[in-house]
Write a protein that holds these residues in place. Structure first.
Motif, PDB file in Angstrom:
ATOM      1  N   ASN A 131     -19.921  73.716  79.176  1.00 55.22           N
ATOM      2  CA  ASN A 131     -18.760  73.671  78.275  1.00 55.22           C
ATOM      3  C   ASN A 131     -18.856  74.772  77.226  1.00 55.22           C
ATOM      4  O   ASN A 131     -17.856  75.437  76.931  1.00 55.22           O
ATOM      5  CB  ASN A 131     -18.674  72.317  77.561  1.00 55.22           C
ATOM      6  N   ALA A 132     -20.051  74.936  76.657  1.00 55.74           N
ATOM      7  CA  ALA A 132     -20.231  75.958  75.613  1.00 55.74           C
ATOM      8  C   ALA A 132     -19.860  77.334  76.181  1.00 55.74           C
ATOM      9  O   ALA A 132     -19.143  78.109  75.529  1.00 55.74           O
ATOM     10  CB  ALA A 132     -21.666  75.941  75.118  1.00 55.74           C
ATOM     11  N   LYS A 170     -17.940  77.927  78.760  1.00 57.63           N
ATOM     12  CA  LYS A 170     -16.520  77.935  79.125  1.00 57.63           C
ATOM     13  C   LYS A 170     -15.607  78.117  77.912  1.00 57.63           C
ATOM     14  O   LYS A 170     -14.619  78.848  77.968  1.00 57.63           O
ATOM     15  CB  LYS A 170     -16.206  76.605  79.819  1.00 57.63           C
ATOM     16  N   ASP A 220     -22.336  76.542  69.930  1.00 58.30           N
ATOM     17  CA  ASP A 220     -21.592  77.730  70.374  1.00 58.30           C
ATOM     18  C   ASP A 220     -20.729  78.270  69.251  1.00 58.30           C
ATOM     19  O   ASP A 220     -20.516  77.599  68.232  1.00 58.30           O
ATOM     20  CB  ASP A 220     -20.758  77.398  71.632  1.00 58.30           C
ATOM     21  N   ILE A 241     -14.123  78.265  70.638  1.00 62.96           N
ATOM     22  CA  ILE A 241     -12.782  77.973  70.121  1.00 62.96           C
ATOM     23  C   ILE A 241     -12.775  76.760  69.174  1.00 62.96           C
ATOM     24  O   ILE A 241     -11.845  76.577  68.406  1.00 62.96           O
ATOM     25  CB  ILE A 241     -11.753  77.750  71.261  1.00 62.96           C
ATOM     26  N   GLY A 242     -13.829  75.928  69.269  1.00 60.18           N
ATOM     27  CA  GLY A 242     -13.891  74.753  68.399  1.00 60.18           C
ATOM     28  C   GLY A 242     -12.932  73.664  68.862  1.00 60.18           C
ATOM     29  O   GLY A 242     -12.125  73.865  69.795  1.00 60.18           O
ATOM     30  N   ILE A 243     -13.025  72.515  68.209  1.00 65.02           N
ATOM     31  CA  ILE A 243     -12.200  71.361  68.599  1.00 65.02           C
ATOM     32  C   ILE A 243     -11.487  70.837  67.350  1.00 65.02           C
ATOM     33  O   ILE A 243     -12.137  70.592  66.328  1.00 65.02           O
ATOM     34  CB  ILE A 243     -13.087  70.239  69.205  1.00 65.02           C
ATOM     35  N   ILE A 257     -12.180  63.512  73.039  1.00 70.12           N
ATOM     36  CA  ILE A 257     -12.767  64.351  74.102  1.00 70.12           C
ATOM     37  C   ILE A 257     -13.723  63.607  75.032  1.00 70.12           C
ATOM     38  O   ILE A 257     -14.019  64.084  76.108  1.00 70.12           O
ATOM     39  CB  ILE A 257     -13.472  65.610  73.531  1.00 70.12           C
ATOM     40  N   TYR A 291      -9.611  63.490  79.636  1.00 74.41           N
ATOM     41  CA  TYR A 291      -8.979  64.082  78.454  1.00 74.41           C
ATOM     42  C   TYR A 291      -9.359  65.557  78.318  1.00 74.41           C
ATOM     43  O   TYR A 291     -10.522  65.930  78.387  1.00 74.41           O
ATOM     44  CB  TYR A 291      -9.382  63.335  77.174  1.00 74.41           C
ATOM     45  N   ARG A 292      -8.360  66.400  78.095  1.00 73.61           N
ATOM     46  CA  ARG A 292      -8.583  67.818  77.802  1.00 73.61           C
ATOM     47  C   ARG A 292      -7.754  68.130  76.553  1.00 73.61           C
ATOM     48  O   ARG A 292      -6.616  67.687  76.430  1.00 73.61           O
ATOM     49  CB  ARG A 292      -8.128  68.713  78.958  1.00 73.61           C
ATOM     50  N   LEU A 346     -13.621  65.255  82.897  1.00 70.70           N
ATOM     51  CA  LEU A 346     -14.560  64.156  83.152  1.00 70.70           C
ATOM     52  C   LEU A 346     -15.944  64.428  82.573  1.00 70.70           C
ATOM     53  O   LEU A 346     -16.743  63.514  82.404  1.00 70.70           O
ATOM     54  CB  LEU A 346     -14.714  63.939  84.668  1.00 70.70           C
ATOM     55  N   GLY A 347     -16.221  65.706  82.282  1.00 75.91           N
ATOM     56  CA  GLY A 347     -17.567  66.109  81.867  1.00 75.91           C
ATOM     57  C   GLY A 347     -18.115  65.309  80.696  1.00 75.91           C
ATOM     58  O   GLY A 347     -19.216  64.744  80.773  1.00 75.91           O
ATOM     59  N   LEU A 348     -17.353  65.217  79.609  1.00 71.76           N
ATOM     60  CA  LEU A 348     -17.874  64.524  78.426  1.00 71.76           C
ATOM     61  C   LEU A 348     -17.825  63.008  78.592  1.00 71.76           C
ATOM     62  O   LEU A 348     -18.613  62.296  77.978  1.00 71.76           O
ATOM     63  CB  LEU A 348     -17.110  64.956  77.164  1.00 71.76           C
ATOM     64  N   TYR A 349     -16.912  62.528  79.433  1.00 68.60           N
ATOM     65  CA  TYR A 349     -16.872  61.092  79.740  1.00 68.60           C
ATOM     66  C   TYR A 349     -18.194  60.718  80.430  1.00 68.60           C
ATOM     67  O   TYR A 349     -18.834  59.719  80.093  1.00 68.60           O
ATOM     68  CB  TYR A 349     -15.671  60.818  80.651  1.00 68.60           C
TER      69      TYR A 349
HETATM   70  P1  ADP Z   1     -13.358  69.749  80.855  1.00 67.10           P
HETATM   71  O1  ADP Z   1     -13.481  69.603  82.317  1.00 67.10           O
HETATM   72  O2  ADP Z   1     -11.943  69.916  80.406  1.00 67.10           O
HETATM   73  O3  ADP Z   1     -14.274  70.786  80.268  1.00 67.10           O
HETATM   74  P2  ADP Z   1     -14.901  67.779  79.345  1.00 67.10           P
HETATM   75  O4  ADP Z   1     -14.838  66.290  79.468  1.00 67.10           O
HETATM   76  O5  ADP Z   1     -16.206  68.445  79.592  1.00 67.10           O
HETATM   77  O6  ADP Z   1     -13.760  68.319  80.301  1.00 67.10           O
HETATM   78  O7  ADP Z   1     -14.398  68.160  77.891  1.00 67.10           O
HETATM   79  C1  ADP Z   1     -13.231  67.549  77.376  1.00 67.10           C
HETATM   80  C2  ADP Z   1     -12.521  68.490  76.424  1.00 67.10           C
HETATM   81  O8  ADP Z   1     -13.339  68.696  75.259  1.00 67.10           O
HETATM   82  C3  ADP Z   1     -12.314  69.887  76.983  1.00 67.10           C
HETATM   83  O9  ADP Z   1     -11.151  69.944  77.755  1.00 67.10           O
HETATM   84  C4  ADP Z   1     -12.210  70.701  75.709  1.00 67.10           C
HETATM   85  O10 ADP Z   1     -10.914  70.613  75.202  1.00 67.10           O
HETATM   86  C5  ADP Z   1     -13.171  70.001  74.761  1.00 67.10           C
HETATM   87  N1  ADP Z   1     -14.512  70.662  74.695  1.00 67.10           N
HETATM   88  C6  ADP Z   1     -15.652  70.235  75.279  1.00 67.10           C
HETATM   89  N2  ADP Z   1     -16.675  71.045  74.961  1.00 67.10           N
HETATM   90  C7  ADP Z   1     -16.183  71.993  74.136  1.00 67.10           C
HETATM   91  C8  ADP Z   1     -16.754  73.117  73.441  1.00 67.10           C
HETATM   92  N3  ADP Z   1     -18.044  73.428  73.545  1.00 67.10           N
HETATM   93  N4  ADP Z   1     -15.913  73.854  72.676  1.00 67.10           N
HETATM   94  C9  ADP Z   1     -14.602  73.543  72.552  1.00 67.10           C
HETATM   95  N5  ADP Z   1     -14.016  72.503  73.179  1.00 67.10           N
HETATM   96  C10 ADP Z   1     -14.796  71.732  73.961  1.00 67.10           C
END
Ligand code: ADP
Length: 366
Positions: A270-271, A273, A297, A300-302, A310, A315-316, A330-333
């Motif tokens: 994710n970082a 990406k 990282d 772009i921040g959140i 997130i 959720y994106r 699904l990654g953070l889930y």
């Molecule tokens: P995705 O497949 O969209 O990366 P994740 O579940 O991993 O799904 O993350 C959910 C959302 O959290 C991402 O779509 C993004 O908007 C936000 N996100 C996660 N990690 C970061 C990060 N390091 N910097 C900015 N936004 C992030």
């Protein structure tokens, strides 16, 4: 601590020892057991029944209908005695609700059984067994919902890929080479997305079933260095600096290697990406009995409104820069589930346009 009413006729034919054994057996059951005479008056009940009915005093001698207020799932009142007396044989229903004193409802599975004495076909009394299935039913519902959401999420890329391939076929017939290439590229993108989704779903299911969660002693420095080596090419491809900031006293932890690696991989990918320029840093800090591992990282921040969402499935963030990348949401889930399995929680700090830090803390293994 079974509660017993008058000794019934049958007691005469059952030895005292056997009787005591049956009583111990009924009392050791976690299901509520209530027995009534042929008129619905409670004669025997166990500790679980008292706990379900939330009563301290004896309920012996009371009519079953006055003790239990049950309804169907459609909230139609259920005449318990009628249910018992109507059953010529054992009958089970799992569509029953019970209203608790403070207003909550629980879902019950009820077994209605007649006690047929001797040769008579007429019941001597009845047995009612109640089991709380609230949790099992809500898990079932969650699973059904999940399947429906997943199939919805899979349908879109399949439809887009199918459309693109169909298009490519037509364009190829007409000899539009460049357009065929573009259509194939789109189809390929969707198939790559589907593969990622299937991979994520596999990880999720493995985590939920608790597979590969055997803990082992893991020396943190080699683990983090290995991850750094694996992801350095991806960071380099985006011209991002990839730093290591490791406490030389990092030490070891005692957890599932697979879960720990998957959690960190999630944060690192994710970082990379979500960082268009700058740096990713893997930080390991020891504080006496614990160690904190972070992935920081300069991306772009959140935004604040996204921050508590997130970790939801699929959720994106609404941010258009998130939408420029492909992801399953699904990654953070999964990361949250992995953290639960590792008995830790994920901590996120983030500032829009400045970057994010994802971290968690584990106890040091001595
Ligand atoms: P995705 O497949 O969209 O990366 P994740 O579940 O991993 O799904 O993350 C959910 C959302 O959290 C991402 O779509 C993004 O908007 C936000 N996100 C996660 N990690 C970061 C990060 N390091 N910097 C900015 N936004 C992030």
């Amino acid at each position: 601590m079974i509660r017993r009413g008058r000794r019934s006729r049958q007691d005469n034919s059952v030895s005292r020892a056997e009787h005591d054994r049956i009583i111990t057996l009924v009392n050791s059951l976690t299901d509520a057991v209530l027995s009534t005479d042929k008129d619905g008056i409670v004669t025997i009940y166990n500790a679980a029944a008292m706990s379900l009915l939330d009563v301290n005093a004896g309920i012996h001698g009371r009519h079953i209908n006055n003790l239990l207020q049950l309804t169907t799932l459609q909230h139609q009142p259920l005449d318990v005695f009628r249910q018992l007396s109507r059953s010529p044989a054992i009958r089970v229903r799992d569509d029953i609700l019970m209203l608790l004193k403070h207003g909550d409802k629980i879902r019950l599975e009820a077994t209605f059984a007649p006690i047929l004495g001797g040769h008579s076909a007429v019941a001597d009394g009845y047995v009612l067994i109640l089991r709380d299935i609230t949790k099992a039913k809500s898990l079932e519902q969650e699973r059904d919902e999940f399947i429906s959401v997943v199939s919805h999420e899979l349908r879109t890329p399949v439809a887009v890929a199918e459309g693109a391939l169909d298009n490519a076929r037509l364009l190829a017939q007409r000899g539009y080479t460049r357009k065929v290439y573009e259509a194939l590229q789109e189809a390929h993108r969707q198939v790559v997305f589907l593969a990622r989704m299937i991979n994520d779903l596999g990880t999720l299911s493995r985590t939920e079933r608790g597979l590969a969660d055997a803990p082992e002693v893991i020396d943190l420095i080699p683990l983090v260095k290995q991850l750094h080596e694996t992801y350095a090419p991806q960071a380099a491809a985006k011209s991002l600096a990839f730093n290591l900031d490791i406490d030389p006293q990092a030490g070891s932890v005692y957890v599932s290697r697979l879960y720990l690696e998957e959690l960190l991989q999630n944060f690192i990918t994710n970082a990379i990406k979500y960082t268009p320029r700058g740096a990713i840093t893997l930080i390991v800090r020891r504080q006496q009995t614990h160690v904190t591992i972070s992935v920081k990282d300069t991306g772009i921040g959140i935004g604040k409104s996204d921050l508590n969402k997130i970790f939801d499935r699929f959720y994106r963030a609404e941010d258009y820069r998130t939408r420029q990348t492909s992801g399953t949401g699904l990654g953070l889930y999964i990361a949250r589930k992995l953290a639960q399995k590792l008995e830790t929680t994920i901590h996120v700090t983030s500032r829009l346009n400045h970057g994010s830090t994802f971290s968690f803390t584990l106890p040091i293994y001595h």
